[in-house]
Design a protein around this motif. Structure first.
Motif, PDB file in Angstrom:
ATOM      1  N   UNK A 112      15.703  -3.796  21.621  1.00 64.66           N
ATOM      2  CA  UNK A 112      15.713  -5.245  21.876  1.00 64.66           C
ATOM      3  C   UNK A 112      15.550  -6.021  20.568  1.00 64.66           C
ATOM      4  N   UNK A 113      14.638  -5.559  19.715  1.00 65.31           N
ATOM      5  CA  UNK A 113      14.413  -6.224  18.420  1.00 65.31           C
ATOM      6  C   UNK A 113      15.673  -6.123  17.566  1.00 65.31           C
ATOM      7  N   UNK A 114      16.288  -4.943  17.523  1.00 61.20           N
ATOM      8  CA  UNK A 114      17.511  -4.755  16.741  1.00 61.20           C
ATOM      9  C   UNK A 114      18.630  -5.650  17.267  1.00 61.20           C
ATOM     10  N   UNK A 115      18.742  -5.785  18.587  1.00 65.43           N
ATOM     11  CA  UNK A 115      19.747  -6.681  19.174  1.00 65.43           C
ATOM     12  C   UNK A 115      19.494  -8.121  18.767  1.00 65.43           C
ATOM     13  N   UNK A 116      18.214  -8.521  18.745  1.00 64.72           N
ATOM     14  CA  UNK A 116      17.866  -9.892  18.359  1.00 64.72           C
ATOM     15  C   UNK A 116      18.254 -10.162  16.911  1.00 64.72           C
ATOM     16  N   UNK A 117      17.983  -9.206  16.022  1.00 65.86           N
ATOM     17  CA  UNK A 117      18.337  -9.366  14.608  1.00 65.86           C
ATOM     18  C   UNK A 117      19.849  -9.508  14.462  1.00 65.86           C
ATOM     19  N   UNK A 118      20.567  -8.740  15.240  1.00 70.88           N
ATOM     20  CA  UNK A 118      22.029  -8.822  15.217  1.00 70.88           C
ATOM     21  C   UNK A 118      22.491 -10.194  15.714  1.00 70.88           C
ATOM     22  N   UNK A 119      21.914 -10.674  16.810  1.00 69.55           N
ATOM     23  CA  UNK A 119      22.266 -11.989  17.355  1.00 69.55           C
ATOM     24  C   UNK A 119      21.890 -13.116  16.407  1.00 69.55           C
ATOM     25  N   UNK A 120      20.859 -12.888  15.606  1.00 71.65           N
ATOM     26  CA  UNK A 120      20.429 -13.883  14.623  1.00 71.65           C
ATOM     27  C   UNK A 120      21.465 -14.022  13.506  1.00 71.65           C
ATOM     28  N   UNK A 121      22.393 -13.080  13.440  1.00 68.22           N
ATOM     29  CA  UNK A 121      23.458 -13.141  12.444  1.00 68.22           C
ATOM     30  C   UNK A 121      23.354 -12.093  11.356  1.00 68.22           C
ATOM     31  N   UNK A 122      22.531 -11.071  11.592  1.00 65.88           N
ATOM     32  CA  UNK A 122      22.320 -10.029  10.591  1.00 65.88           C
ATOM     33  C   UNK A 122      22.527  -8.628  11.184  1.00 65.88           C
ATOM     34  N   UNK A 123      23.755  -8.315  11.613  1.00 64.25           N
ATOM     35  CA  UNK A 123      23.995  -7.004  12.227  1.00 64.25           C
ATOM     36  C   UNK A 123      23.735  -5.850  11.258  1.00 64.25           C
ATOM     37  N   UNK A 124      23.882  -6.101   9.967  1.00 63.20           N
ATOM     38  CA  UNK A 124      23.677  -5.056   8.965  1.00 63.20           C
ATOM     39  C   UNK A 124      22.204  -4.707   8.780  1.00 63.20           C
ATOM     40  N   UNK A 125      21.273  -5.461   9.371  1.00 60.52           N
ATOM     41  CA  UNK A 125      19.838  -5.136   9.294  1.00 60.52           C
ATOM     42  C   UNK A 125      19.333  -4.440  10.562  1.00 60.52           C
ATOM     43  N   UNK A 126      20.223  -4.216  11.505  1.00 60.12           N
ATOM     44  CA  UNK A 126      19.865  -3.537  12.754  1.00 60.12           C
ATOM     45  C   UNK A 126      19.153  -2.219  12.486  1.00 60.12           C
ATOM     46  N   UNK A 127      19.749  -1.406  11.623  1.00 53.72           N
ATOM     47  CA  UNK A 127      19.185  -0.090  11.326  1.00 53.72           C
ATOM     48  C   UNK A 127      17.837  -0.187  10.607  1.00 53.72           C
ATOM     49  N   UNK A 128      17.627  -1.242   9.840  1.00 57.45           N
ATOM     50  CA  UNK A 128      16.331  -1.419   9.163  1.00 57.45           C
ATOM     51  C   UNK A 128      15.208  -1.496  10.194  1.00 57.45           C
ATOM     52  N   UNK A 129      15.437  -2.211  11.261  1.00 56.63           N
ATOM     53  CA  UNK A 129      14.423  -2.366  12.306  1.00 56.63           C
ATOM     54  C   UNK A 129      14.327  -1.110  13.174  1.00 56.63           C
ATOM     55  N   UNK A 130      15.478  -0.489  13.475  1.00 54.74           N
ATOM     56  CA  UNK A 130      15.471   0.725  14.295  1.00 54.74           C
ATOM     57  C   UNK A 130      14.814   1.893  13.557  1.00 54.74           C
ATOM     58  N   UNK A 131      15.153   2.071  12.294  1.00 55.78           N
ATOM     59  CA  UNK A 131      14.595   3.162  11.495  1.00 55.78           C
ATOM     60  C   UNK A 131      13.086   3.037  11.355  1.00 55.78           C
ATOM     61  N   UNK A 132      12.608   1.809  11.254  1.00 52.62           N
ATOM     62  CA  UNK A 132      11.172   1.562  11.086  1.00 52.62           C
ATOM     63  C   UNK A 132      10.448   1.385  12.417  1.00 52.62           C
ATOM     64  N   UNK A 133      11.169   1.620  13.525  1.00 53.58           N
ATOM     65  CA  UNK A 133      10.589   1.580  14.878  1.00 53.58           C
ATOM     66  C   UNK A 133       9.849   0.269  15.162  1.00 53.58           C
ATOM     67  N   UNK A 134      10.481  -0.834  14.812  1.00 53.29           N
ATOM     68  CA  UNK A 134       9.874  -2.150  15.038  1.00 53.29           C
ATOM     69  C   UNK A 134      10.170  -2.587  16.466  1.00 53.29           C
ATOM     70  N   UNK A 135       9.138  -2.553  17.297  1.00 58.33           N
ATOM     71  CA  UNK A 135       9.255  -3.065  18.661  1.00 58.33           C
ATOM     72  C   UNK A 135       8.622  -4.457  18.703  1.00 58.33           C
ATOM     73  N   UNK A 136       8.484  -5.026  19.875  1.00 55.70           N
ATOM     74  CA  UNK A 136       7.944  -6.377  19.991  1.00 55.70           C
ATOM     75  C   UNK A 136       6.532  -6.520  19.459  1.00 55.70           C
ATOM     76  N   UNK A 137       5.679  -5.537  19.708  1.00 54.85           N
ATOM     77  CA  UNK A 137       4.298  -5.615  19.220  1.00 54.85           C
ATOM     78  C   UNK A 137       4.227  -5.450  17.710  1.00 54.85           C
ATOM     79  N   UNK A 138       5.084  -4.616  17.154  1.00 54.22           N
ATOM     80  CA  UNK A 138       5.102  -4.470  15.698  1.00 54.22           C
ATOM     81  C   UNK A 138       5.735  -5.686  15.032  1.00 54.22           C
ATOM     82  N   UNK A 139       6.637  -6.349  15.746  1.00 59.76           N
ATOM     83  CA  UNK A 139       7.288  -7.542  15.209  1.00 59.76           C
ATOM     84  C   UNK A 139       6.256  -8.618  14.859  1.00 59.76           C
ATOM     85  N   UNK A 140       5.134  -8.609  15.562  1.00 59.95           N
ATOM     86  CA  UNK A 140       4.063  -9.570  15.307  1.00 59.95           C
ATOM     87  C   UNK A 140       3.586  -9.472  13.860  1.00 59.95           C
TER      88      UNK A 140
END
Length: 148
Positions: free
Chosen positions: A27-55
């Motif tokens: 969900x976080x990776x999808x949001x980053x992509x929708x924000x206009x940064x699809x190339x950062x999707x893997x940065x969030x997925x690789x680092x396992x950033x979920x909603x609680x970590x996003x804080x």
């Protein structure tokens, strides 16, 4: 139903709590992509950033995730603050000022892992901290010695 599931449901129903708190890494990776940064999707997925970590992700954390373009850092960190209903950082803030809003303090507490954090809801957080009067650090510990 476990208390963790119950806490999640109560928070989801509470309009004061940001929906993204319970997002998955996808969900976080999808949001980053929708924000206009699809190339950062893997940065969030690789680092396992979920909603609680996003804080915990702010402008200073983004370079550690692999995001180094300053303009992109500004847009993403603003987007995170908007998602989490967090007020704009006050760079001139003095430590003697009271802490942030209740929602900001709750999210900071909720970002931790563990059973206590998992079972906590915004309502239970508010009840626990109801009537607490904030005082600056060491406010009651200062000793003024008489001058001779």
């Amino acid at each position: 139903m476990s208390t963790t599931s119950s806490a999640k449901i109560k928070d989801i129903r509470d309009e004061r709590v940001p929906e993204c708190l319970h997002w998955s890494c996808e969900d976080v990776a999808n949001w980053v992509e929708e924000l206009g940064f699809p190339y950062y999707r893997d940065c969030f997925l690789t680092n396992l950033v979920n909603g609680r970590k996003l804080i915990q992700v702010d402008a200073s954390a983004l370079p550690r995730l692999g995001i180094t373009d300053f303009e992109h850092i500004k847009v993403i960190s603003k987007g995170i603050r908007d998602l989490l209903y967090i007020e704009e950082p006050d760079w001139s803030r003095r430590i003697g000022l009271p802490p942030r809003e209740n929602i900001g303090m709750y999210l900071e507490t909720k970002s931790r892992t563990g059973e206590r954090s998992d079972d906590m809801t915004f309502t239970s957080y508010l009840l626990k901290h109801e009537g607490v009067i904030w005082q600056p650090p060491l406010a009651n510990h200062c000793l003024i010695l008489p001058h001779d």
